[in-house]
Design a protein around this motif. Structure first.
Motif, PDB file in Angstrom:
ATOM      1  N   GLU A  86      57.609  16.784  39.886  1.00 19.16           N
ATOM      2  CA  GLU A  86      58.913  16.324  39.373  1.00 19.16           C
ATOM      3  C   GLU A  86      60.083  16.782  40.229  1.00 19.16           C
ATOM      4  O   GLU A  86      61.221  16.374  39.992  1.00 19.16           O
ATOM      5  CB  GLU A  86      59.121  16.753  37.921  1.00 19.16           C
ATOM      6  N   ASP A  87      59.828  17.618  41.225  1.00 22.19           N
ATOM      7  CA  ASP A  87      60.880  17.999  42.175  1.00 22.19           C
ATOM      8  C   ASP A  87      61.044  16.952  43.279  1.00 22.19           C
ATOM      9  O   ASP A  87      61.955  17.065  44.114  1.00 22.19           O
ATOM     10  CB  ASP A  87      60.559  19.345  42.821  1.00 22.19           C
ATOM     11  N   THR A  88      60.179  15.973  43.308  1.00 28.06           N
ATOM     12  CA  THR A  88      60.252  14.926  44.321  1.00 28.06           C
ATOM     13  C   THR A  88      61.572  14.179  44.222  1.00 28.06           C
ATOM     14  O   THR A  88      61.932  13.665  43.152  1.00 28.06           O
ATOM     15  CB  THR A  88      59.081  13.948  44.161  1.00 28.06           C
ATOM     16  N   ALA A  89      62.305  14.137  45.318  1.00 34.14           N
ATOM     17  CA  ALA A  89      63.626  13.505  45.338  1.00 34.14           C
ATOM     18  C   ALA A  89      64.186  13.597  46.758  1.00 34.14           C
ATOM     19  O   ALA A  89      63.642  14.304  47.610  1.00 34.14           O
ATOM     20  CB  ALA A  89      64.580  14.189  44.368  1.00 34.14           C
ATOM     21  N   VAL A  90      65.281  12.910  46.963  1.00 31.74           N
ATOM     22  CA  VAL A  90      66.098  13.144  48.153  1.00 31.74           C
ATOM     23  C   VAL A  90      67.089  14.247  47.809  1.00 31.74           C
ATOM     24  O   VAL A  90      67.775  14.167  46.789  1.00 31.74           O
ATOM     25  CB  VAL A  90      66.848  11.880  48.594  1.00 31.74           C
ATOM     26  N   TYR A  91      67.123  15.265  48.633  1.00 29.58           N
ATOM     27  CA  TYR A  91      67.986  16.416  48.403  1.00 29.58           C
ATOM     28  C   TYR A  91      69.203  16.334  49.320  1.00 29.58           C
ATOM     29  O   TYR A  91      69.084  16.080  50.526  1.00 29.58           O
ATOM     30  CB  TYR A  91      67.216  17.707  48.645  1.00 29.58           C
ATOM     31  N   TYR A  92      70.365  16.591  48.721  1.00 30.57           N
ATOM     32  CA  TYR A  92      71.631  16.514  49.437  1.00 30.57           C
ATOM     33  C   TYR A  92      72.339  17.864  49.386  1.00 30.57           C
ATOM     34  O   TYR A  92      72.396  18.489  48.319  1.00 30.57           O
ATOM     35  CB  TYR A  92      72.547  15.471  48.799  1.00 30.57           C
ATOM     36  N   CYS A  93      72.899  18.251  50.514  1.00 30.53           N
ATOM     37  CA  CYS A  93      73.767  19.412  50.517  1.00 30.53           C
ATOM     38  C   CYS A  93      75.211  18.939  50.439  1.00 30.53           C
ATOM     39  O   CYS A  93      75.526  17.823  50.869  1.00 30.53           O
ATOM     40  CB  CYS A  93      73.541  20.269  51.757  1.00 30.53           C
ATOM     41  N   ALA A  94      76.061  19.780  49.897  1.00 32.80           N
ATOM     42  CA  ALA A  94      77.453  19.408  49.712  1.00 32.80           C
ATOM     43  C   ALA A  94      78.335  20.643  49.739  1.00 32.80           C
ATOM     44  O   ALA A  94      77.885  21.744  49.408  1.00 32.80           O
ATOM     45  CB  ALA A  94      77.632  18.667  48.391  1.00 32.80           C
ATOM     46  N   ALA A  95      79.575  20.421  50.105  1.00 30.94           N
ATOM     47  CA  ALA A  95      80.548  21.510  50.119  1.00 30.94           C
ATOM     48  C   ALA A  95      81.784  21.064  49.354  1.00 30.94           C
ATOM     49  O   ALA A  95      82.252  19.929  49.515  1.00 30.94           O
ATOM     50  CB  ALA A  95      80.914  21.880  51.550  1.00 30.94           C
ATOM     51  N   GLY A  96      82.296  21.947  48.505  1.00 30.55           N
ATOM     52  CA  GLY A  96      83.484  21.581  47.749  1.00 30.55           C
ATOM     53  C   GLY A  96      83.625  22.321  46.449  1.00 30.55           C
ATOM     54  O   GLY A  96      84.026  23.477  46.442  1.00 30.55           O
ATOM     55  N   GLY A  97      83.254  21.663  45.335  1.00 31.86           N
ATOM     56  CA  GLY A  97      83.687  22.119  44.028  1.00 31.86           C
ATOM     57  C   GLY A  97      83.024  23.335  43.440  1.00 31.86           C
ATOM     58  O   GLY A  97      83.649  24.053  42.662  1.00 31.86           O
ATOM     59  N   GLY A  98      81.744  23.554  43.764  1.00 35.05           N
ATOM     60  CA  GLY A  98      81.091  24.695  43.162  1.00 35.05           C
ATOM     61  C   GLY A  98      80.627  24.483  41.737  1.00 35.05           C
ATOM     62  O   GLY A  98      80.383  25.447  41.004  1.00 35.05           O
ATOM     63  N   THR A  99      80.512  23.237  41.349  1.00 33.89           N
ATOM     64  CA  THR A  99      79.984  22.919  40.017  1.00 33.89           C
ATOM     65  C   THR A  99      78.843  21.925  40.190  1.00 33.89           C
ATOM     66  O   THR A  99      78.454  21.596  41.307  1.00 33.89           O
ATOM     67  CB  THR A  99      81.065  22.286  39.135  1.00 33.89           C
ATOM     68  N   PHE A 100      78.350  21.424  39.085  1.00 32.53           N
ATOM     69  CA  PHE A 100      77.296  20.410  39.139  1.00 32.53           C
ATOM     70  C   PHE A 100      77.861  18.993  39.023  1.00 32.53           C
ATOM     71  O   PHE A 100      77.132  18.057  38.726  1.00 32.53           O
ATOM     72  CB  PHE A 100      76.264  20.669  38.045  1.00 32.53           C
ATOM     73  N   HIS A 101      79.155  18.848  39.258  1.00 36.56           N
ATOM     74  CA  HIS A 101      79.780  17.534  39.212  1.00 36.56           C
ATOM     75  C   HIS A 101      79.951  17.008  40.629  1.00 36.56           C
ATOM     76  O   HIS A 101      80.791  17.500  41.382  1.00 36.56           O
ATOM     77  CB  HIS A 101      81.131  17.612  38.520  1.00 36.56           C
ATOM     78  N   PRO A 102      79.190  15.999  41.037  1.00 39.68           N
ATOM     79  CA  PRO A 102      79.274  15.493  42.414  1.00 39.68           C
ATOM     80  C   PRO A 102      80.679  15.096  42.826  1.00 39.68           C
ATOM     81  O   PRO A 102      81.047  15.243  43.998  1.00 39.68           O
ATOM     82  CB  PRO A 102      78.334  14.281  42.400  1.00 39.68           C
ATOM     83  N   ASP A 103      81.474  14.594  41.916  1.00 42.79           N
ATOM     84  CA  ASP A 103      82.824  14.125  42.255  1.00 42.79           C
ATOM     85  C   ASP A 103      83.720  15.247  42.756  1.00 42.79           C
ATOM     86  O   ASP A 103      84.756  14.991  43.371  1.00 42.79           O
ATOM     87  CB  ASP A 103      83.474  13.459  41.047  1.00 42.79           C
ATOM     88  N   GLU A 104      83.343  16.476  42.490  1.00 43.14           N
ATOM     89  CA  GLU A 104      84.180  17.608  42.892  1.00 43.14           C
ATOM     90  C   GLU A 104      83.868  18.108  44.298  1.00 43.14           C
ATOM     91  O   GLU A 104      84.468  19.079  44.746  1.00 43.14           O
ATOM     92  CB  GLU A 104      84.034  18.739  41.879  1.00 43.14           C
ATOM     93  N   TYR A 105      82.931  17.442  44.965  1.00 43.92           N
ATOM     94  CA  TYR A 105      82.559  17.872  46.312  1.00 43.92           C
ATOM     95  C   TYR A 105      83.219  16.975  47.350  1.00 43.92           C
ATOM     96  O   TYR A 105      83.287  15.759  47.192  1.00 43.92           O
ATOM     97  CB  TYR A 105      81.041  17.874  46.462  1.00 43.92           C
ATOM     98  N   ASP A 106      83.687  17.595  48.432  1.00 39.99           N
ATOM     99  CA  ASP A 106      84.425  16.884  49.472  1.00 39.99           C
ATOM    100  C   ASP A 106      83.536  16.407  50.612  1.00 39.99           C
ATOM    101  O   ASP A 106      83.853  15.408  51.271  1.00 39.99           O
ATOM    102  CB  ASP A 106      85.511  17.797  50.042  1.00 39.99           C
ATOM    103  N   TYR A 107      82.480  17.136  50.880  1.00 37.56           N
ATOM    104  CA  TYR A 107      81.643  16.837  52.037  1.00 37.56           C
ATOM    105  C   TYR A 107      80.180  16.753  51.598  1.00 37.56           C
ATOM    106  O   TYR A 107      79.716  17.573  50.797  1.00 37.56           O
ATOM    107  CB  TYR A 107      81.778  17.930  53.101  1.00 37.56           C
ATOM    108  N   TRP A 108      79.465  15.800  52.180  1.00 32.45           N
ATOM    109  CA  TRP A 108      78.067  15.582  51.824  1.00 32.45           C
ATOM    110  C   TRP A 108      77.195  15.424  53.068  1.00 32.45           C
ATOM    111  O   TRP A 108      77.626  14.820  54.064  1.00 32.45           O
ATOM    112  CB  TRP A 108      77.934  14.304  50.989  1.00 32.45           C
TER     113      TRP A 108
END
Length: 119
Positions: free
Chosen positions: A87-109
């Motif tokens: 169930e861990d199978t997925a595309v994994y993305y790194c991001a920099a920005g918000g520090g929460t679990f809300h993707p919209d708060e991240y500036d860089y992907w």
């Protein structure tokens, strides 16, 4: 710019370490996070790491198995993944920005790296 690497095909119970090399902005100033997206599902937060106090946060599904880290001297962030499950199978993305679990708060992907865990 973020460049993720380290994904691959492993069997259940094995480990992988994802890396994300960062360039083009002041990495030290940003919280970082790892997200994942499985086919047909929404992107979900896996782990994040504050830039202020070093606190870490994990999704319940990975707590105790995954570890997030950063090396500001190397402008790199990591996600150590142990005891992997199908169930861990997925595309994994790194991001920099918000520090929460809300993707919209991240500036860089990053561009994403595929992790596939076979049973």
């Amino acid at each position: 710019q973020l460049q993720a690497s380290g994904g691959g095909l492993v069997q259940a119970g094995e480990s992988l370490r994802l890396s994300c090399a960062v360039s083009g902005f002041a990495f030290d100033d940003y919280a970082v996070g790892w997200f994942r997206q499985a086919p047909g599902k929404e992107r979900e937060g896996v782990s994040c790491l504050s830039s202020v106090d070093g606190r870490t946060y994990y999704a319940d599904s990975v707590k105790g198995r995954f570890t997030i880290a950063r090396d500001n001297a190397k402008n790199t962030m990591y996600l150590q993944m142990n005891s992997l499950k199908p169930e861990d199978t997925a595309v994994y993305y790194c991001a920099a920005g918000g520090g929460t679990f809300h993707p919209d708060e991240y500036d860089y992907w990053g561009q994403g790296t595929q992790v596939t865990v076979s049973s």
